[in-house]
Design a protein around this motif. Sequence first.
Motif, PDB file in Angstrom:
ATOM      1  N   LEU A  93       0.840  -1.184   0.000  1.00 15.45           N
ATOM      2  CA  LEU A  93       0.000   0.000   0.000  1.00 15.45           C
ATOM      3  C   LEU A  93       0.877   1.237   0.000  1.00 15.45           C
ATOM      4  N   ASP A  96      -3.117   5.618  -0.767  1.00 12.01           N
ATOM      5  CA  ASP A  96      -4.383   4.876  -0.833  1.00 12.01           C
ATOM      6  C   ASP A  96      -4.461   3.958  -2.058  1.00 12.01           C
ATOM      7  N   TYR A  98      -3.227   0.316  -3.741  1.00  5.43           N
ATOM      8  CA  TYR A  98      -2.623  -1.005  -3.535  1.00  5.43           C
ATOM      9  C   TYR A  98      -1.924  -1.439  -4.818  1.00  5.43           C
ATOM     10  N   GLU A 147     -11.404   2.929  -7.416  1.00  6.03           N
ATOM     11  CA  GLU A 147     -11.058   1.832  -6.506  1.00  6.03           C
ATOM     12  C   GLU A 147     -12.217   0.840  -6.468  1.00  6.03           C
ATOM     13  N   GLN A 150      -9.661  -3.795  -2.165  1.00  9.14           N
ATOM     14  CA  GLN A 150      -8.452  -3.538  -1.386  1.00  9.14           C
ATOM     15  C   GLN A 150      -7.801  -4.859  -1.028  1.00  9.14           C
ATOM     16  N   THR A 152      -7.059  -6.734   1.635  1.00  9.94           N
ATOM     17  CA  THR A 152      -7.342  -6.789   3.063  1.00  9.94           C
ATOM     18  C   THR A 152      -7.270  -8.194   3.621  1.00  9.94           C
TER      19      THR A 152
END
Length: 173
Positions: A93, A96, A98, A147, A150, A152
Motif C-alpha cells: 500500500l 491509498d 494497492y 477503486e 483492497q 485486506t
Amino acid sequence: MLRLTATPLIATAGLIALGALTGCAQTVSLTAADDAENAGCAEVMVRLPDAVGELPLRETNAQGTGAWGSPASVLLRCGVAIPDRASTLPCVLVEDVYWLRDDADAPNYVFTTYGREPATEVIVNRDAMSPGSALYDLVDAVGATVETAQCTEIEDSLGAPTPTETPVPTPAP
C-alpha cells in the motif's frame, strides 16, 4: 479478469529493453496496453508529474504511457489487464493505492495496481530509483482511477486461504 502469469513479464522485459534503447532519443518507444483508451487512463495521464524523484518526464509514442529519466528508468502503462487476485505476489500500500509487486526481473520491479480500474503498471529500475519513491510520486495520478477492491485478506497478498478466527475457550460452568 486475467490472472498474472509469466507472459506479462516477458512483455515487460521487452518494454524495459525498448526504454533502455531509447535513452538517447527524444521520444521513448512503448507499447500501449489493451485498455489504454479507457477514459480512466486519460485521467491518469493528465495528472502525471513532471518528474519522478529527480527523473524528468519524457515524451512517449503510445497512448496511456509515461516515462521518466534518461535512459528511461520509470515506465508507466495504463489500461493493463486487471488482476483478479494477487496470486503469490505481495500486495503493498502506497498512500491509498494497492500495488502487486513482482521483483522476478530485478533490478526492474513491476508494480500493477490491485483493485483499481483501469489497472496501471509501473516498472521501476531499482538501480536508478527507489521503487517506493517512484510509486509515491505517481500515487496522485494513479489514484484518479476507480477503486474497486483492497488488499485486506491474507489471500490477497499470499495466495493462501483466509485463516479462520482462533476459537476462544468458554469458561466451564
